[in-house]
Design a protein around this motif. Structure first.
Motif, PDB file in Angstrom:
ATOM      1  N   PRO A   1       5.070  15.245   8.337  1.00  0.00           N
ATOM      2  CA  PRO A   1       6.298  14.639   8.587  1.00  0.00           C
ATOM      3  C   PRO A   1       5.394  13.962   9.758  1.00  0.00           C
ATOM      4  CG  PRO A   1       6.961  17.027   9.797  1.00  0.00           C
ATOM      5  CD  PRO A   1       5.363  17.285   8.568  1.00  0.00           C
ATOM      6  N   GLY A   2       5.389  12.371   9.921  1.00  0.00           N
ATOM      7  CA  GLY A   2       4.298  12.078  10.876  1.00  0.00           C
ATOM      8  C   GLY A   2       4.672  10.726  11.186  1.00  0.00           C
ATOM      9  N   ILE A   3       6.205  10.354  11.158  1.00  0.00           N
ATOM     10  CA  ILE A   3       6.705   9.342  12.080  1.00  0.00           C
ATOM     11  C   ILE A   3       8.055   9.397  12.174  1.00  0.00           C
ATOM     12  CG2 ILE A   3       6.807   7.514   9.893  1.00  0.00           C
ATOM     13  CD1 ILE A   3       6.367   5.996  12.313  1.00  0.00           C
ATOM     14  N   VAL A   4       9.168   9.285  12.679  1.00  0.00           N
ATOM     15  CA  VAL A   4      10.427   9.560  12.219  1.00  0.00           C
ATOM     16  C   VAL A   4      10.973   8.078  12.533  1.00  0.00           C
ATOM     17  CG1 VAL A   4      12.233  10.106  13.686  1.00  0.00           C
ATOM     18  CG2 VAL A   4      10.653  11.610  13.886  1.00  0.00           C
TER      19      VAL A   4
ATOM     20  N   ASN B   1       8.750  -2.728   7.505  1.00  0.00           N
ATOM     21  CA  ASN B   1       9.440  -1.121   7.378  1.00  0.00           C
ATOM     22  C   ASN B   1       8.194  -0.279   6.138  1.00  0.00           C
ATOM     23  OD1 ASN B   1      11.316  -1.379   9.042  1.00  0.00           O
ATOM     24  ND2 ASN B   1      12.644  -1.228   6.710  1.00  0.00           N
ATOM     25  N   ALA B   2       7.395  -1.238   5.264  1.00  0.00           N
ATOM     26  CA  ALA B   2       6.800  -0.412   4.631  1.00  0.00           C
ATOM     27  C   ALA B   2       5.296  -0.881   5.051  1.00  0.00           C
ATOM     28  CB  ALA B   2       6.700  -1.745   3.146  1.00  0.00           C
ATOM     29  N   THR B   3       5.174  -2.006   5.953  1.00  0.00           N
ATOM     30  CA  THR B   3       2.937  -2.237   6.532  1.00  0.00           C
ATOM     31  C   THR B   3       4.056  -1.462   7.775  1.00  0.00           C
ATOM     32  OG1 THR B   3       3.839  -4.290   5.807  1.00  0.00           O
ATOM     33  CG2 THR B   3       2.307  -3.937   7.436  1.00  0.00           C
ATOM     34  N   VAL B   4       4.562  -1.153   8.352  1.00  0.00           N
ATOM     35  CA  VAL B   4       4.151  -0.155   9.361  1.00  0.00           C
ATOM     36  C   VAL B   4       4.125   1.488   9.425  1.00  0.00           C
ATOM     37  CG1 VAL B   4       5.852   0.594  11.573  1.00  0.00           C
ATOM     38  CG2 VAL B   4       6.017  -2.306  11.280  1.00  0.00           C
ATOM     39  N   ILE B   5       5.324   1.756   8.596  1.00  0.00           N
ATOM     40  CA  ILE B   5       5.150   2.687   7.860  1.00  0.00           C
ATOM     41  C   ILE B   5       3.419   3.795   7.582  1.00  0.00           C
ATOM     42  CG2 ILE B   5       6.266   4.336   6.796  1.00  0.00           C
ATOM     43  CD1 ILE B   5       8.622   3.173   7.805  1.00  0.00           C
ATOM     44  N   ASP B   6       3.149   2.167   6.774  1.00  0.00           N
ATOM     45  CA  ASP B   6       2.112   3.061   5.863  1.00  0.00           C
ATOM     46  C   ASP B   6       0.513   2.944   6.638  1.00  0.00           C
ATOM     47  OD1 ASP B   6       0.393   3.429   3.002  1.00  0.00           O
ATOM     48  OD2 ASP B   6       0.012   1.499   3.361  1.00  0.00           O
ATOM     49  N   GLY B   7       1.211   2.056   7.852  1.00  0.00           N
ATOM     50  CA  GLY B   7       0.238   1.392   8.771  1.00  0.00           C
ATOM     51  C   GLY B   7      -0.507   2.598   9.723  1.00  0.00           C
ATOM     52  N   VAL B   8       0.591   2.954  10.271  1.00  0.00           N
ATOM     53  CA  VAL B   8       0.482   4.600  11.110  1.00  0.00           C
ATOM     54  C   VAL B   8       0.750   5.780  10.367  1.00  0.00           C
ATOM     55  CG1 VAL B   8       2.472   5.877  12.629  1.00  0.00           C
ATOM     56  CG2 VAL B   8       2.496   3.388  12.915  1.00  0.00           C
ATOM     57  N   LEU B   9       0.394   5.983   8.966  1.00  0.00           N
ATOM     58  CA  LEU B   9       1.294   7.016   8.355  1.00  0.00           C
ATOM     59  C   LEU B   9      -0.363   7.195   7.794  1.00  0.00           C
ATOM     60  CD1 LEU B   9       4.203   7.899   6.988  1.00  0.00           C
ATOM     61  CD2 LEU B   9       3.662   8.982   8.808  1.00  0.00           C
ATOM     62  N   THR B  10      -0.842   8.862   8.175  1.00  0.00           N
ATOM     63  CA  THR B  10      -2.397   8.809   6.678  1.00  0.00           C
ATOM     64  C   THR B  10      -1.807   9.296   5.081  1.00  0.00           C
ATOM     65  OG1 THR B  10      -2.529  11.364   7.527  1.00  0.00           O
ATOM     66  CG2 THR B  10      -3.400  10.043   8.917  1.00  0.00           C
ATOM     67  N   GLY B  11      -2.210   9.183   4.366  1.00  0.00           N
ATOM     68  CA  GLY B  11      -2.323   9.052   3.035  1.00  0.00           C
ATOM     69  C   GLY B  11      -1.362  10.746   2.451  1.00  0.00           C
ATOM     70  N   TYR B  12      -1.539  11.379   3.521  1.00  0.00           N
ATOM     71  CA  TYR B  12      -0.631  13.091   3.263  1.00  0.00           C
ATOM     72  C   TYR B  12       0.422  12.998   4.549  1.00  0.00           C
ATOM     73  CZ  TYR B  12      -3.268  13.957   7.647  1.00  0.00           C
ATOM     74  OH  TYR B  12      -4.279  14.073   8.743  1.00  0.00           O
ATOM     75  N   GLU B  13       0.888  11.973   4.573  1.00  0.00           N
ATOM     76  CA  GLU B  13       1.923  12.055   5.740  1.00  0.00           C
ATOM     77  C   GLU B  13       3.500  11.337   5.249  1.00  0.00           C
ATOM     78  OE1 GLU B  13       0.232  12.406  10.212  1.00  0.00           O
ATOM     79  OE2 GLU B  13      -0.118  10.785   9.393  1.00  0.00           O
TER      80      GLU B  13
ATOM     81  N   LYS C   1       6.513  10.242   0.841  1.00  0.00           N
ATOM     82  CA  LYS C   1       7.708  10.532   0.733  1.00  0.00           C
ATOM     83  C   LYS C   1       8.664  10.307   2.324  1.00  0.00           C
ATOM     84  CE  LYS C   1       9.392  15.613  -0.039  1.00  0.00           C
ATOM     85  NZ  LYS C   1      10.019  15.256  -0.965  1.00  0.00           N
ATOM     86  N   ILE C   2       9.846  10.057   1.874  1.00  0.00           N
ATOM     87  CA  ILE C   2      10.785  10.331   2.483  1.00  0.00           C
ATOM     88  C   ILE C   2      11.486  11.012   3.026  1.00  0.00           C
ATOM     89  CG2 ILE C   2      12.940   9.343   3.923  1.00  0.00           C
ATOM     90  CD1 ILE C   2      12.539   6.398   1.986  1.00  0.00           C
ATOM     91  N   ILE C   3      10.799  11.760   4.287  1.00  0.00           N
ATOM     92  CA  ILE C   3      11.727  13.164   4.118  1.00  0.00           C
ATOM     93  C   ILE C   3      13.117  13.153   5.213  1.00  0.00           C
ATOM     94  CG2 ILE C   3      11.827  15.631   5.717  1.00  0.00           C
ATOM     95  CD1 ILE C   3       8.129  15.247   5.682  1.00  0.00           C
TER      96      ILE C   3
END
Length: 344
Positions: free
Chosen positions: A137-140, A66-78, A102-104
């Motif tokens: 918000p950059g990924i759901v 989860n940490a790798t996928v989410i960080d890989g998809v998002l930019t630093g401000y998302e 951040k987790i929204i």
């Protein structure tokens, strides 16, 4: 020794997985995901998903994935949108936040995210004239099945995915227990359908018969650029990649992954009936996780012979407890539970 229903990963691996590990142990291979068994497993997973162009990567565990996928998809401000009961929000020790995202949170509806809530959040966010000062918000993120053992319907996922496409953000499905969700009698879809209604998901091996391992699937060959490097940067790249490759090669041979899941569901439904026959309050779950309300005295008595997990308090005297089945659950295990329930 107590009979354990604490989790679906408290046994070793399914015997067929162990056999494949032993049978291939003396063969040399390439490393870092280029071994022959990882490639064989990838092709079998592509076939199972009916996604011939899928990018597939093997990691060790769910939190790491989860940490790798989410960080890989998002930019630093998302940031990532999830329900408040979501696994990344509750049970991963801030792994996503540790990467700066951040987790929204949106409200959970029996473990699920509502498309109406997602649309309302999106509309309100971009109606704010100062939204550029906020985390974008950059990924759901959703899980299937949910943390509470509930299942999304076809329409619920279709609605969420349609919104994600409209908002131009990817939909990511955490499939730590994916096999059990797909094997549930009330599940409305199969693996190929799921693969066509999200942008990335993972097939959980740790909880479904493997010693360890998760298979990340970008179904349309849509992995982020340099995702191999992203995995490496997260300390998630296996030098001995065969460890995961061999296991998934076994799990996706002769539908073993799905046979394991169906067995666990069959055992869970028998367990569910036992709880109902005992007059206990049980939540709606048709997966391998069953949640039961027990009094303090019942918990104390039952724990003399049965291991299970206390989940959350309900009131001053009652706690919701979790009982989980797996490939290793036997009829004898269920008989022991039945005897213990009759003594409550």
């Amino acid at each position: 020794m107590k009979i354990s229903f604490e989790s679906d990963y408290n046994n070793g691996a399914h015997p067929d997985v162990i056999k494949h590990l032993v049978d291939t142990n003396n063969s040399q291979s390439l490393s870092y995901g280029f071994d022959e068994w990882s490639e064989s497993a990838r092709q079998k997973i592509r076939n199972a998903c009916q996604c011939p162009d899928a990018d597939i990567f093997f990691l060790v565990g769910g939190t790491q994935t989860n940490a790798t996928v989410i960080d890989g998809v998002l930019t630093g401000y998302e940031g990532v949108i999830a329900v408040d009961t979501g696994h990344i929000n509750v049970h991963e020790s801030g792994a996503v936040e540790a990467n700066g995202h951040k987790i929204i949170t949106l409200p959970s509806h029996n473990g699920k995210m509502s498309a109406d809530d997602l649309k309302d959040f999106h509309d309100r966010f971009y109606a704010d004239p100062v939204y550029e000062h906020m985390v974008i918000p950059g990924i759901v993120y959703i899980t299937f099945p949910t943390e509470l053992g509930t299942l999304y319907s076809k329409k619920e996922i279709e609605d969420l995915y349609a919104l994600c496409q409209q908002f131009e953000v990817p939909l990511y499905i955490d499939g730590a227990r994916l096999g059990y969700g797909l094997a549930a009698a009330s599940c409305e879809f199969d693996l190929p359908w799921l693969a066509k209604h999200c942008d990335v998901f993972y097939i959980g091996g740790t909880k479904v018969g493997a010693l360890c391992g998760e298979a990340i699937v970008f179904p349309r060959g849509n992995a982020p650029r340099h995702f191999f490097n992203i995995i490496k940067q997260h300390g998630a790249l296996l030098a001995k990649s065969r460890l995961a490759g061999v296991q998934f090669d076994a799990l996706f041979t002769d539908k073993l992954y799905f046979r394991i899941a169906h067995h666990a569901i069959e055992m869970a439904m028998k367990m569910r009936q036992m709880f109902m026959d005992a007059g206990l309050n049980i939540t709606e779950s048709f997966t391998n996780q069953q949640f039961v309300s027990l009094s303090k005295q019942q918990i104390k008595k039952l724990k003399e012979n049965i291991a299970f997990e206390t989940w959350e308090p309900i009131d001053q005297d009652h706690t919701r407890c979790r009982f989980v089945t797996s490939w290793a659950t036997t009829e004898d295990d269920l008989k022991a539970l039945s005897v213990a329930l009759k003594e409550l």
